[in-house]
Design an enzyme around this catalytic site. Sequence first.
Site, PDB file in Angstrom:
ATOM      1  N   ASP A   1      -5.008   3.305  -2.717  1.00  0.00           N
ATOM      2  CA  ASP A   1      -3.391   3.712  -2.940  1.00  0.00           C
ATOM      3  C   ASP A   1      -3.637   4.657  -3.787  1.00  0.00           C
ATOM      4  O   ASP A   1      -3.219   5.445  -3.679  1.00  0.00           O
ATOM      5  CB  ASP A   1      -2.911   2.930  -3.308  1.00  0.00           C
ATOM      6  CG  ASP A   1      -2.788   1.254  -2.051  1.00  0.00           C
ATOM      7  OD1 ASP A   1      -3.458   1.979  -1.221  1.00  0.00           O
ATOM      8  OD2 ASP A   1      -2.712   0.667  -2.248  1.00  0.00           O
TER       9      ASP A   1
ATOM     10  N   ARG B   1      -7.287  -4.935   6.474  1.00  0.00           N
ATOM     11  CA  ARG B   1      -7.288  -6.292   6.160  1.00  0.00           C
ATOM     12  C   ARG B   1      -7.059  -6.961   7.128  1.00  0.00           C
ATOM     13  O   ARG B   1      -6.500  -7.872   8.147  1.00  0.00           O
ATOM     14  CB  ARG B   1      -5.537  -6.519   5.604  1.00  0.00           C
ATOM     15  CG  ARG B   1      -4.875  -5.706   4.767  1.00  0.00           C
ATOM     16  CD  ARG B   1      -5.672  -5.851   3.062  1.00  0.00           C
ATOM     17  NE  ARG B   1      -5.150  -5.212   2.185  1.00  0.00           N
ATOM     18  CZ  ARG B   1      -5.401  -3.457   1.778  1.00  0.00           C
ATOM     19  NH1 ARG B   1      -6.270  -3.144   2.691  1.00  0.00           N
ATOM     20  NH2 ARG B   1      -5.246  -3.673   0.320  1.00  0.00           N
TER      21      ARG B   1
ATOM     22  N   GLY C   1     -18.404   7.566  -6.105  1.00  0.00           N
ATOM     23  CA  GLY C   1     -16.992   9.162  -5.711  1.00  0.00           C
ATOM     24  C   GLY C   1     -16.479   9.329  -4.399  1.00  0.00           C
ATOM     25  O   GLY C   1     -16.553   8.167  -3.461  1.00  0.00           O
TER      26      GLY C   1
ATOM     27  N   TYR D   1      -1.828 -14.162   1.373  1.00  0.00           N
ATOM     28  CA  TYR D   1      -0.284 -13.352   2.421  1.00  0.00           C
ATOM     29  C   TYR D   1       0.647 -14.847   2.981  1.00  0.00           C
ATOM     30  O   TYR D   1       0.658 -15.459   3.540  1.00  0.00           O
ATOM     31  CB  TYR D   1      -0.436 -12.836   2.891  1.00  0.00           C
ATOM     32  CG  TYR D   1      -1.212 -10.945   2.369  1.00  0.00           C
ATOM     33  CD1 TYR D   1      -0.929 -10.336   1.762  1.00  0.00           C
ATOM     34  CD2 TYR D   1      -2.715 -10.990   3.832  1.00  0.00           C
ATOM     35  CE1 TYR D   1      -1.192  -9.360   1.386  1.00  0.00           C
ATOM     36  CE2 TYR D   1      -3.341  -9.919   2.995  1.00  0.00           C
ATOM     37  CZ  TYR D   1      -2.875  -8.777   2.041  1.00  0.00           C
ATOM     38  OH  TYR D   1      -3.632  -7.862   2.010  1.00  0.00           O
TER      39      TYR D   1
ATOM     40  N   ALA E   1       0.331  -1.176   0.188  1.00  0.00           N
ATOM     41  CA  ALA E   1       0.340   0.179  -0.093  1.00  0.00           C
ATOM     42  C   ALA E   1       0.768   1.095   0.167  1.00  0.00           C
ATOM     43  O   ALA E   1       0.616   2.205  -1.068  1.00  0.00           O
ATOM     44  CB  ALA E   1      -1.102   0.160   1.053  1.00  0.00           C
ATOM     45  N   GLU E   2       1.658   1.311   0.686  1.00  0.00           N
ATOM     46  CA  GLU E   2       2.450   2.185   0.819  1.00  0.00           C
ATOM     47  C   GLU E   2       3.479   2.645  -0.461  1.00  0.00           C
ATOM     48  O   GLU E   2       4.044   3.923  -0.952  1.00  0.00           O
ATOM     49  CB  GLU E   2       3.510   2.384   2.161  1.00  0.00           C
ATOM     50  CG  GLU E   2       2.870   2.217   3.474  1.00  0.00           C
ATOM     51  CD  GLU E   2       2.157   1.154   3.922  1.00  0.00           C
ATOM     52  OE1 GLU E   2       1.421   0.651   4.849  1.00  0.00           O
ATOM     53  OE2 GLU E   2       2.637   0.182   3.219  1.00  0.00           O
ATOM     54  N   SER E   3       4.593   1.608  -0.334  1.00  0.00           N
ATOM     55  CA  SER E   3       4.649   2.140  -1.990  1.00  0.00           C
ATOM     56  C   SER E   3       4.109   2.369  -2.895  1.00  0.00           C
ATOM     57  O   SER E   3       4.792   2.710  -4.295  1.00  0.00           O
ATOM     58  CB  SER E   3       5.336   0.627  -2.331  1.00  0.00           C
ATOM     59  OG  SER E   3       4.978  -0.589  -2.023  1.00  0.00           O
ATOM     60  N   ASN E   4       2.808   1.700  -3.114  1.00  0.00           N
ATOM     61  CA  ASN E   4       1.938   2.248  -4.361  1.00  0.00           C
ATOM     62  C   ASN E   4       1.459   3.340  -4.234  1.00  0.00           C
ATOM     63  O   ASN E   4       2.117   4.387  -4.881  1.00  0.00           O
ATOM     64  CB  ASN E   4       0.890   1.109  -4.419  1.00  0.00           C
ATOM     65  CG  ASN E   4       0.188   0.201  -4.065  1.00  0.00           C
ATOM     66  OD1 ASN E   4       1.846  -1.086  -4.783  1.00  0.00           O
ATOM     67  ND2 ASN E   4      -0.743  -0.568  -3.534  1.00  0.00           N
TER      68      ASN E   4
END
Length: 331
Positions: free
Chosen positions: A263, A173, A235, A109, A40-43
Amino acid sequence: MRQFNHIDVVTIGESMVLFQPVLEGPLHYSPLFVKSVAGAESNVAIGLTRLGKKVRWISRLGCDPFGDFILSTLAGEGIDVSCVIRDPEAPTAIYFKEFKGYGDPTVYYYRKYSAASKFSENDIQSEWFANARHLHVTGITPALGEKTASFVKKVMEKAKENGLTVSFDPNLRRKLWGEEEARRVLLSLIPFCDIFLPGLEEAQFLIGERSIAEYGTQFLQMGPKLVVMKRGQHGSIGFYRDQTVEVPAFHVDRIIDTVGAGDAFAAGLLSILLNEDDPLNEKVLEDGLPTALKQANLLGALATQFKGDWEGLPSSHEVERYMRGEQAVTR
């Protein structure tokens, strides 16, 4: 201490190596897989970088080929990875997506005891926040290990002490932890953020059935200055003080993969708000939040149009063209 150039956003969390089957169908019948990076964070980091922002991504990776692959991929996108910790005793996590041709993909995972699950308050360094304006974290990292919840809380506190604004996406998650613990921890982190980014399902999970307006009011009362509700095909709605801004979704004919859409939404929103020196100033929100929500909706919609968590995220030039409603010249 290392010297850093100006950084718009610091983001901290686990990235994994993602394996996606070449053909749709059950995983146990899939002979070929494509390797990519996912988290998520790197996305968010990649989305922001492609929109012209400077981003520092911080994580823990194993001293293994998968960690090398993640590091080189993100560095190749122009992201500052100089603060990433390499762990010789724990592996880099991996996960698999399963596409069956209907509904959302199923994910599997393999991240228990990963390098990122070992995050603790002892890892935090002042240089993480050097020359930075904003911190973005998610509710995934607190679920990874024994000390990761307290780690994320301390990171948010340190960021605020260093003058950064903070955004928090709960990014629920359920496969990573029990519902009671997840609800308790996620609610405990909301007071430490300035921008809270729940989806409708996450809002219902955290405080039960409410109207959209009640969600906005109750989350604002917990401490954030801006609450943005992601509503998918309906939206998004932003709440600040006693103001509400609603922007319709961008229509797409077919959804291919929903993973990473939230993300992309966060990247689209933050990239507009962080164009301003004081992004949460009431006048700035009055003028800029409609555009920020529109761009966030656009990026969220575009993210559903390709397999992979980030590969199809647009450049700033492409976003400007989409926002104007222009068609690309391809031949």
